[in-house]
Design a protein around this motif. Structure first.
Motif, PDB file in Angstrom:
ATOM      1  N   LEU A  36       9.476   6.719  -4.417  1.00 23.06           N
ATOM      2  CA  LEU A  36       9.936   8.102  -4.279  1.00 23.06           C
ATOM      3  C   LEU A  36      11.054   8.202  -3.244  1.00 23.06           C
ATOM      4  O   LEU A  36      12.017   8.932  -3.437  1.00 23.06           O
ATOM      5  N   ARG A  69       4.308   2.921  -3.822  1.00 24.75           N
ATOM      6  CA  ARG A  69       4.624   4.062  -4.690  1.00 24.75           C
ATOM      7  C   ARG A  69       5.442   5.102  -3.925  1.00 24.75           C
ATOM      8  O   ARG A  69       6.342   5.734  -4.476  1.00 24.75           O
ATOM      9  N   SER A  70       5.118   5.268  -2.633  1.00 28.16           N
ATOM     10  CA  SER A  70       5.917   6.177  -1.811  1.00 28.16           C
ATOM     11  C   SER A  70       7.342   5.663  -1.646  1.00 28.16           C
ATOM     12  O   SER A  70       8.284   6.449  -1.591  1.00 28.16           O
ATOM     13  N   ARG A 113       6.191  -1.845  -6.447  1.00 26.09           N
ATOM     14  CA  ARG A 113       4.914  -2.561  -6.574  1.00 26.09           C
ATOM     15  C   ARG A 113       5.117  -3.947  -7.169  1.00 26.09           C
ATOM     16  O   ARG A 113       4.317  -4.844  -6.980  1.00 26.09           O
ATOM     17  N   SER A 172       0.833  -1.209   0.000  1.00 23.29           N
ATOM     18  CA  SER A 172       0.000   0.000   0.000  1.00 23.29           C
ATOM     19  C   SER A 172       0.867   1.259   0.000  1.00 23.29           C
ATOM     20  O   SER A 172       0.398   2.326  -0.381  1.00 23.29           O
ATOM     21  N   ILE A 173       2.124   1.154   0.426  1.00 20.90           N
ATOM     22  CA  ILE A 173       3.001   2.331   0.403  1.00 20.90           C
ATOM     23  C   ILE A 173       4.074   2.198  -0.673  1.00 20.90           C
ATOM     24  O   ILE A 173       5.046   2.948  -0.691  1.00 20.90           O
TER      25      ILE A 173
END
Lengths: 338, 255
Positions: free
Chosen positions: A222, A218-219, A282, A215-216
């Protein structure tokens, strides 16, 4: 170069499911392989018969009562370590980070060995390891937070030094231990699946941590580009780092509790996946879990056969497979960058 | 309403005062160029205004709302920042990096769709990197990395653009064409621009306003034609400067 295709198109075009499907197949095959080899070889038809039930043979007993719980546990431990490694690497923004770098396994080992000296056995050693891991997790977290700034370099240095401290304590314990206990202690330190039993708790930790980290994801992509860049694009970096630290530590503690300090899976699997499929978390995270499980299950199969009927510690096998694999990977990276 | 406001801002880094009781306002449609000698605190000020550093005292508001009350993700849709340098520890593709600019717009569980990829590809086209979309970032040159960082900012498309030496590593042609492009993008959203530069003539050419940081007690702010005088610039750099005029435009050169 055909190996390094476009991750973004994979994540976006539904190829993820295909890749995960293929890896699930590979996982199944690795489990079958590991079920059929060991001190006695059992052919695949008997493996299937045992798995599908009905068979009352000695082979079926070996498979269902001895090998299957151990292999499932091994698969879960491999997944735990690979996921912990991938998270540690992005947390510390260091490609050489692995699950044990911050001293989690050191703390676990000191407590587990102390439990062994005290004459405890079985589940108490596992619980001791888990407790030791958590002491170390909180120690490193607290020490690297004093004064407020929690940056990757400070966490890494604090963790490495704490790990070195645990290492000294481990040597001390080994030096004063009676020779009768030394063998099992060394085996535990190198990582063994022999004591490991399938546990719902470990599976639950793995699935929960995978769901949260997906769930995190994509963060995390970054964060891999640096704290400031991640913040500039809207990531709450501090909360995210605390979350990753505790997730990775919980994963590692659970793995160590199950099987001691099995090396190399947490270091090389994430790199292997990055080389094959790119750095998008992901895809990286679930693939690492599956591939980590496969590698450990295959290594365990070999650990049970190479000098059968004796068993090698599986940690030796993962390192023996892991060291050359990692070196080849490094060469590939260097060649690619030319 | 001003896009960026600072009220009685005091900033210190490692014991060195950068500004004291500094009041500043940046309105939509204003393009600020920030000039100052090495180590005077241009980057520190920019990072403080973006909320990356705590000021010693004072308030900063973005679009009328106090910086401390913004959620990071919502802020990232308003405020974009270009850092002096970018990191790459792990391998990533050019297009993946450009796509990160869409993060503030995607829902929690969202995945980039064709629309997002189109935006990223357009941004790469803008900085003439469309043919490098599937290159690894660590194979790019310094100037190409800079253009990629600017493309990522185009994808983010904020209202308030804070740029720290955007022309770093860029050749002469790309300095001009990218600054033009940046001004067009800021103009298109009716936003504001605040950029640290080392080239006086780029400030006179592209900016409406200038901030000259001489030291923490004298920070000169105002429209370019008022602030960018020979006298001010000489006291800024402590170096004799010559003024030339060509086609009605003033140029400044070090003697």
């Amino acid at each position: 170069m055909p190996l390094f295709r476009q991750t973004y198109s994979r994540v976006l075009s539904g190829q993820v499911l295909l890749i995960l499907f293929c890896l699930s197949g590979l996982s199944f095959l690795s489990i079958l392989f590991s079920l059929s080899v060991g001190s006695i070889d059992i052919d695949l038809s008997q493996v299937f018969a045992a798995l599908l039930g009905g068979a009352q043979t000695m082979e079926a007993k070996v498979i269902l009562e001895l090998r299957l719980p151990r292999i499932l546990s091994g698969f879960i431990v491999g997944g735990l370590l690979a996921l912990a490694g991938a998270l540690m690497q992005v947390l510390l923004r260091n490609p050489l980070a692995e699950p044990y770098v911050l001293g989690v396994s050191g703390g676990a080992s000191v407590f587990a060995l102390t439990a062994m000296i005290a004459g405890l056995s079985g589940v108490w050693i596992n619980l001791g390891a888990f407790a030791g891991a958590f002491v170390s997790i909180l120690l490193v977290f607290g020490l690297s937070r004093i004064g407020g700034s929690w940056n990757p370099m400070r966490v890494l240095l604090t963790g490495v030094v704490v790990a070195a401290g645990w290492g000294a304590l481990i040597s001390f314990i080994l030096a004063i231990s009676p020779a009768t206990k030394l063998h099992s202690m060394l085996f535990w330190l190198m990582g063994v699946l022999g004591y490991a039993r399938y546990s719902h708790f470990a599976l639950a930790v793995l699935l929960m941590a995978l769901a949260i980290s997906m769930s995190i994801a994509r963060s995390l992509n970054l964060l891999a580009n640096g704290d400031q860049q991640a913040m500039a694009l809207g990531v709450s970096v501090n909360q995210l780092r605390y979350l990753i630290y505790f997730l990775a530590s919980l994963l590692t503690a659970t793995a160590v509790m199950q099987a001691g300090s099995i090396g190399f899976i947490g270091l090389i699997i994430p790199h292997l996946v990055r080389l094959l499929f790119g750095s998008d978390h992901r895809l990286l995270l679930p693939v690492s879990v599956l591939l980590g499980g496969c590698l450990l299950v295959i290594a365990d199969g070999l650990a049970r056969t190479l000098i059968a009927p004796q068993q090698l510690p599986v940690g030796v096998l993962t390192a023996m497979i892991g060291v050359p694999l990692f070196l080849v990977l490094l060469q590939t990276i260097v060649i690619r960058q030319k | 309403m001003a896009l960026l406001t600072s009220k009685s801002l005091t900033v210190t880094i490692a014991g060195k005062r950068i500004c004291e009781n500094f009041d500043f306002q940046l309105e939509r449609g204003q393009y600020w160029g920030v000039l100052g000698g090495n180590g005077v605190g241009k980057t520190t000020l920019l990072l403080t205004l973006a909320g990356f550093r705590q000021p010693d005292q004072g308030d900063i508001s973005i679009d009328g709302i106090n910086l401390t009350q913004w959620r990071r993700k919502a802020l990232a849709r308003k405020l974009g920042i270009l850092f002096q340098d970018s990191l790459d520890t792990f391998p990533a593709l050019v297009i993946e990096t450009a796509l990160t600019g869409r993060h503030p717009y995607l829902p929690f569980w969202g995945i980039e769709d064709k629309h997002d990829i189109d935006i990223a590809q357009q941004a790469l086209l803008d900085v003439s990197m469309q043919t490098m979309a599937t290159r690894q970032v660590n194979t790019l040159s310094g100037g190409e990395r800079r253009r990629l960082a600017i493309a990522t900012l185009f994808v983010q498309n904020p209202l308030l653009w804070l740029l720290d030496e955007p022309t770093n590593h860029l050749d002469l042609h790309h300095q001009i064409s990218l600054l033009q492009l940046i001004i067009e993008r800021v103009d298109a959203v009716n936003g504001g621009l605040f950029m640290v530069l080392h080239d006086i003539n780029l400030v006179t050419r592209f900016c409406t306003h200038a901030m000259l940081i001489i030291d923490h007690e004298s920070i000169l702010c105002g429209p370019v034609e008022e602030v960018m005088t020979l006298e001010n610039l000489q006291s800024l750099y402590q170096h004799p400067i010559k003024e030339l005029e060509s086609d009605g435009i003033k140029y400044f050169f070090p003697e």
